[in-house]
Design a protein around this motif. Structure first.
Motif, PDB file in Angstrom:
ATOM      1  N   LYS A  95      -8.428   9.698   6.001  1.00 38.61           N
ATOM      2  CA  LYS A  95      -7.727   8.483   5.566  1.00 38.61           C
ATOM      3  C   LYS A  95      -6.219   8.710   5.434  1.00 38.61           C
ATOM      4  O   LYS A  95      -5.469   7.768   5.279  1.00 38.61           O
ATOM      5  CB  LYS A  95      -8.256   7.997   4.208  1.00 38.61           C
ATOM      6  CG  LYS A  95      -9.746   7.812   4.134  1.00 38.61           C
ATOM      7  CD  LYS A  95     -10.198   6.615   4.887  1.00 38.61           C
ATOM      8  CE  LYS A  95     -11.693   6.421   4.646  1.00 38.61           C
ATOM      9  NZ  LYS A  95     -12.295   5.543   5.590  1.00 38.61           N
TER      10      LYS A  95
ATOM     11  N   GLN B 188      -2.536   9.484   6.566  1.00 35.77           N
ATOM     12  CA  GLN B 188      -1.691   9.376   7.757  1.00 35.77           C
ATOM     13  C   GLN B 188      -0.543  10.373   7.692  1.00 35.77           C
ATOM     14  O   GLN B 188      -0.245  11.048   8.661  1.00 35.77           O
ATOM     15  CB  GLN B 188      -1.170   7.939   7.868  1.00 35.77           C
ATOM     16  CG  GLN B 188      -0.340   7.659   9.090  1.00 35.77           C
ATOM     17  CD  GLN B 188      -0.019   6.189   9.213  1.00 35.77           C
ATOM     18  OE1 GLN B 188      -0.903   5.347   9.161  1.00 35.77           O
ATOM     19  NE2 GLN B 188       1.265   5.873   9.367  1.00 35.77           N
ATOM     20  N   GLU B 189       0.103  10.458   6.535  1.00 38.05           N
ATOM     21  CA  GLU B 189       1.193  11.419   6.351  1.00 38.05           C
ATOM     22  C   GLU B 189       1.507  11.567   4.872  1.00 38.05           C
ATOM     23  O   GLU B 189       1.035  10.787   4.045  1.00 38.05           O
ATOM     24  CB  GLU B 189       2.450  11.001   7.130  1.00 38.05           C
ATOM     25  CG  GLU B 189       3.117   9.751   6.632  1.00 38.05           C
ATOM     26  CD  GLU B 189       4.325   9.365   7.478  1.00 38.05           C
ATOM     27  OE1 GLU B 189       5.426   9.859   7.174  1.00 38.05           O
ATOM     28  OE2 GLU B 189       4.165   8.565   8.413  1.00 38.05           O
TER      29      GLU B 189
ATOM     30  N   ILE C 134       0.701   8.543   2.453  1.00 43.02           N
ATOM     31  CA  ILE C 134       0.549   7.336   3.265  1.00 43.02           C
ATOM     32  C   ILE C 134      -0.871   7.347   3.819  1.00 43.02           C
ATOM     33  O   ILE C 134      -1.300   8.313   4.452  1.00 43.02           O
ATOM     34  CB  ILE C 134       1.581   7.284   4.412  1.00 43.02           C
ATOM     35  CG1 ILE C 134       3.012   7.377   3.859  1.00 43.02           C
ATOM     36  CG2 ILE C 134       1.385   6.032   5.257  1.00 43.02           C
ATOM     37  CD1 ILE C 134       3.444   6.221   2.987  1.00 43.02           C
ATOM     38  N   LEU C 135      -1.592   6.266   3.547  1.00 39.85           N
ATOM     39  CA  LEU C 135      -3.000   6.154   3.916  1.00 39.85           C
ATOM     40  C   LEU C 135      -3.187   5.088   4.981  1.00 39.85           C
ATOM     41  O   LEU C 135      -2.430   4.118   5.043  1.00 39.85           O
ATOM     42  CB  LEU C 135      -3.826   5.747   2.692  1.00 39.85           C
ATOM     43  CG  LEU C 135      -3.705   6.620   1.455  1.00 39.85           C
ATOM     44  CD1 LEU C 135      -4.268   5.905   0.251  1.00 39.85           C
ATOM     45  CD2 LEU C 135      -4.425   7.929   1.682  1.00 39.85           C
ATOM     46  N   ASN C 136      -4.222   5.274   5.779  1.00 41.22           N
ATOM     47  CA  ASN C 136      -4.662   4.235   6.688  1.00 41.22           C
ATOM     48  C   ASN C 136      -6.078   3.904   6.259  1.00 41.22           C
ATOM     49  O   ASN C 136      -7.009   4.660   6.533  1.00 41.22           O
ATOM     50  CB  ASN C 136      -4.600   4.710   8.140  1.00 41.22           C
ATOM     51  CG  ASN C 136      -4.736   3.550   9.102  1.00 41.22           C
ATOM     52  OD1 ASN C 136      -5.490   2.616   8.860  1.00 41.22           O
ATOM     53  ND2 ASN C 136      -3.992   3.616  10.188  1.00 41.22           N
TER      54      ASN C 136
ATOM     55  N   VAL D 127      -2.065   0.078   6.348  1.00 43.43           N
ATOM     56  CA  VAL D 127      -1.263   1.211   5.909  1.00 43.43           C
ATOM     57  C   VAL D 127      -0.757   0.924   4.501  1.00 43.43           C
ATOM     58  O   VAL D 127      -0.235  -0.153   4.230  1.00 43.43           O
ATOM     59  CB  VAL D 127      -0.078   1.455   6.873  1.00 43.43           C
ATOM     60  CG1 VAL D 127       0.773   2.618   6.397  1.00 43.43           C
ATOM     61  CG2 VAL D 127      -0.591   1.711   8.284  1.00 43.43           C
TER      62      VAL D 127
END
Length: 169
Positions: A40, A42-43, A95-97, A102
């Motif tokens: 989950k 992203q960064e 940062i989640l997706n 986002v």
């Protein structure tokens, strides 16, 4: 004449499991360690300037512009009622997706990525209606460490945080 190949039934190979299914990014909030599924994430970014949105709940810090995408930011310390956060050089935004959306969450610091075997994950203890454990997948144990494993998709789409979706999309 070639010999027919025989299958070794004494030692069958187990079906291939998804190697990242039990990988968790661990992070700190106060004195506790939490984990979320690595898929989950992203960064990870340093805590930066956030544009506040008027009349938003206290735990929604605001939004950031991430390469042209407006990303809502949730402060997990405030969301989990762990007191005011002290933002310092260790504070990060994950940062989640989640479900194709986002979003970011502010945490006190990121620890590491751990792979947990099924036997290292314990079910959430029954705490009745005193504590809402709907978002907790279980408790992970690594040596002497105890991790609270968060189902980030359930948490971010819950009725209270779900405001993010209707406000910013």
């Amino acid at each position: 004449m070639p010999q027919p190949q025989t299958m070794n039934t004494a030692n069958p190979q187990p079906p291939m499991a998804n190697p990242v299914a039990n990988e968790f990014l661990t992070f700190r909030l106060g004195h506790e360690e939490y984990g979320i599924e690595i898929l989950k994430v992203q960064e990870i970014r340093g805590y930066d300037a956030i544009t506040q949105i008027a009349n938003s709940p206290e735990f929604i810090k605001g939004v950031v512009n991430l390469r042209g995408i407006i990303v809502p930011i949730v402060d997990m310390r405030i969301k989990f009622d762990l007191g005011q956060a002290q933002y310092d050089q260790f504070t990060v935004v994950i940062i989640l997706n989640v479900a194709g959306r986002v979003m970011g969450m502010v945490v006190d610091g990121v620890s590491d990525v751990l792979t947990l075997e099924d036997e290292q994950i314990r079910p959430t203890p029954g705490l009745g209606s005193i504590i809402d454990t709907e978002y907790i997948m279980g408790l992970g144990t690594v040596d002497e460490r105890m991790l609270i494993l968060i189902d980030i998709e359930k948490l971010m789409s819950s009725s209270d945080i779900g405001l993010i979706e209707s406000n910013f999309n």
